[in-house]
Design an enzyme around this catalytic site. Structure first.
Site, short mmCIF file in Angstrom:
data_model
loop_
_atom_site.label_atom_id
_atom_site.label_comp_id
_atom_site.label_asym_id
_atom_site.label_seq_id
_atom_site.Cartn_x
_atom_site.Cartn_y
_atom_site.Cartn_z
N ASP A 1 -2.37 3.16 2.64
CA ASP A 1 -2.76 4.72 2.21
C ASP A 1 -2.63 4.94 1.06
O ASP A 1 -1.74 4.73 -0.02
CB ASP A 1 -1.38 5.09 2.93
CG ASP A 1 -1.42 4.80 4.67
OD1 ASP A 1 -2.35 4.80 5.16
OD2 ASP A 1 0.51 5.60 4.98
N ASP B 1 1.74 -2.09 5.59
CA ASP B 1 0.87 -1.97 5.24
C ASP B 1 0.77 -0.98 3.20
O ASP B 1 1.78 -2.03 2.39
CB ASP B 1 0.57 -0.46 5.45
CG ASP B 1 1.75 1.05 4.84
OD1 ASP B 1 2.75 0.25 4.57
OD2 ASP B 1 1.69 2.36 5.37
N ASP C 1 0.86 1.91 -0.36
CA ASP C 1 1.21 2.39 -0.56
C ASP C 1 1.16 2.65 -1.61
O ASP C 1 1.56 2.49 -2.44
CB ASP C 1 2.12 3.12 0.52
CG ASP C 1 3.19 3.12 1.98
OD1 ASP C 1 2.08 3.41 2.40
OD2 ASP C 1 4.32 2.71 1.76
#
Ligand code: UTP
Ligand code: MN
Length: 520
Positions: free
Chosen positions: A435, A330, A332
């Site tokens: 995120d 992912d 961040d």
């Protein structure tokens, strides 16, 4: 990347010098006699004895040596001597090349053939001098060790990480931690583990891990690990937990209900949350690693939207990419503004705008989980877990793959994005997990440190603070329990000084941290 050597039998010499061939009876054995302490005349006598008996004898500079024989030297003395001679087989001593006492030689001469090597014949070498040095420096806490992204123990760490994952799938967090600690320890070693004894002086490696390491060192794989990798439960748990929004409990329940594939979830009309539905829809993209350049592109696009929403606010790429990893699961991002309080309301605006521009395929905002300032102060002082209380957004970002290169601005990206949407070219964009975390500026250094990872490093940094420094560290603050006014992370009246000191300290830690690349 250096691969782990699998224990192999040393090959007999391919060919021997013509002048020696007539007398060689044991082509798989090439002796090297160490003259140190033996003296040259005794060595000459022993060499000629050996040759008469049909043994091949060569010097320390030969690559064909299989047996090193010495008299009245310790193993380490012989290693030192071989080093001085520039011996080409030094690295293989103890792992294919035998280091032997003269007793083996004399017994072999009297029986007229090489006798079987028994433990009493071998010279003991605890470790090479360089290795010994390295072993002495191995620290117990991961945050005290340098863990490079590339290391020498890929096969061993993969085996241990499979065991850690399997333990996690069964909810055995203690065992999971033990295996990941052992893997993390191996990643930090600057030398290569070749035999089980090399682990003797290392902390954090338990009995079970040792057993598995030994199996992999000797056989090239561990039967237990291979059994797990082939098991239906492990494979299914891996498949299900990779769905965005699915944890171990849900995956395990589905497995118990007899579900095995993603198609099964649809066929059985399994009840899915909005998050899980999105996870399933973009499963393929989300299980494809995100590259560093994709992460940077996303960071840049978000930066532009943030600048429009709150001039002066910043966006920092953190997580694995900040540690130097070239791919991750992912992206961040940490958002903040140089003035405490200005960041309030920023996330809602940024997410709203990106959603309108078509950048978000899914998002879910979680407000700061502090109820009040008292709550926050209490929690910051006591919490040593990885959980933090920042406002955040879990999202699935729609990253267009623009044929003309990375768009120069968010508006250009939006235009291209829409064009791609209209033309509907399949595969022209990719879903990526992003995120967003918003922090007040006064807590930013702690949040940056906490979100950089790795998880092992963070866990040990908190343990180190607690047990060795008697301080509480989390993603909000560094708090000195021994001081009345030791609250470093939030500006409140007379605490500004502590804040300043804390801020500088954390910037220092963060900067030195970036120069140390660590994986796990
Ligand atoms: P990630 O799970 O994103 O890991 O958490 P990573 O190291 O970036 O690895 P990949 O490449 O994405 O798989 C990043 C760090 O953020 C912290 C974790 O401790 C981890 O070190 N984190 C994560 C938190 O502090 N709080 C959270 O709620 C989640
Ligand atoms: Mn990450």
């Amino acid at each position: 990347m250096a691969q782990l050597p699998v224990k192999k039998k040393r090959q007999p010499p391919a060919s021997l010098p013509a002048n020696l061939q007539h007398c060689v009876r044991f082509p798989g054995v090439v002796l090297c006699l160490v003259e140190k302490k033996m003296g040259l005349s005794r060595k000459a006598f022993l060499v000629s004895l050996a040759q008469r008996k049909g043994f091949c004898v060569e010097e320390a500079s030969s690559e064909r040596v299989t047996h090193v024989v010495s008299e009245n030297n310790s193993g380490n003395e012989v290693i030192e001597w071989l080093k001085r001679k520039g011996s080409p087989f030094l690295d293989a001593v103890g792992h294919g090349i035998a280091l032997l006492d003269l007793s083996w030689f004399t017994e072999s001469m009297s029986t007229g053939q090489p006798v079987e090597i028994e433990p009493r014949h071998r010279l003991q070498v605890a470790a090479h001098a360089k290795e010994l040095e390295g072993q002495c420096q191995v620290a117990t806490y991961a945050c005290q060790r340098r863990t490079p992204l590339e290391h020498n123990h890929q096969m061993l760490t993969e085996a241990l990480e499979t065991l850690a994952e399997e333990a996690h799938f069964w909810g055995s967090e203690g065992r999971c931690l033990a295996f990941s600690r052992a893997a993390s320890m191996l990643k930090s070693l600057p030398w290569t583990v070749r035999k089980i004894q090399d682990l003797n002086s290392l902390p954090c490696i338990g009995e079970h891990s040792r057993r598995v390491i030994q199996e992999v060192l000797e056989d090239g794989e561990s039967a237990e690990v291979e059994r797990i990798r082939r098991s239906e439960r492990y494979q299914t748990m891996k498949l299900f937990t990779k769905i965005f929004g699915v944890g171990v409990k849900t995956a395990s329940r589905w497995y118990q209900e007899g579900l095995r594939t993603l198609a099964d979830l649809q066929a059985h009309h399994t009840k899915l949350s909005k998050e899980q539905q999105a996870g399933l829809l973009y499963y393929e993209d989300l299980s494809t690693p995100v590259t560093f350049s994709e992460a940077e592109t996303i960071g840049q696009l978000v930066r532009e939207v943030v600048e429009q929403c709150l001039p002066g606010a910043s966006v920092t790429l953190t997580g694995g990419f900040r540690r130097g990893k070239q791919s991750g699961h992912d992206v961040d991002l940490l958002l903040t503004h140089p003035m405490d309080g200005q960041e309030v309301g920023l996330l809602g605006k940024v997410i709203g705008q990106m959603d309108r521009q078509g950048f978000l395929l899914y998002h879910s905002i979680h407000r700061s989980s502090f109820q009040s300032f008292e709550d926050e102060a209490q929690e910051i002082r006591d919490s040593t877990t990885a959980m933090d209380h920042f406002e955040r957004c879990f999202s699935i970002f729609r990253l267009g793959c623009f044929p003309g290169g990375i768009p120069r601005s968010a508006s250009e990206a939006q235009r291209l994005n829409n064009a791609v949407q209209v033309s509907g070219t399949p595969g022209s964009w990719k879903a990526v997990r992003v995120d967003f975390v918003v922090t007040p500026c006064s807590q930013f250094p702690f949040a940056l440190l906490g979100w950089t990872g790795s998880r092992n490093f963070e866990r040990d940094l908190r343990r180190f603070s607690k047990h060795e420094k008697k301080m509480v560290l989390n993603s909000h603050a560094l708090y000195d329990k021994g001081k009345v006014c030791g609250f470093w992370g939030r500006r409140t009246g007379g605490e500004s000084l502590w804040y300043g000191v804390g801020f500088l300290l954390m910037i220092y830690i963060s900067v030195s941290y970036v120069f140390c690349l660590f994986a796990c």
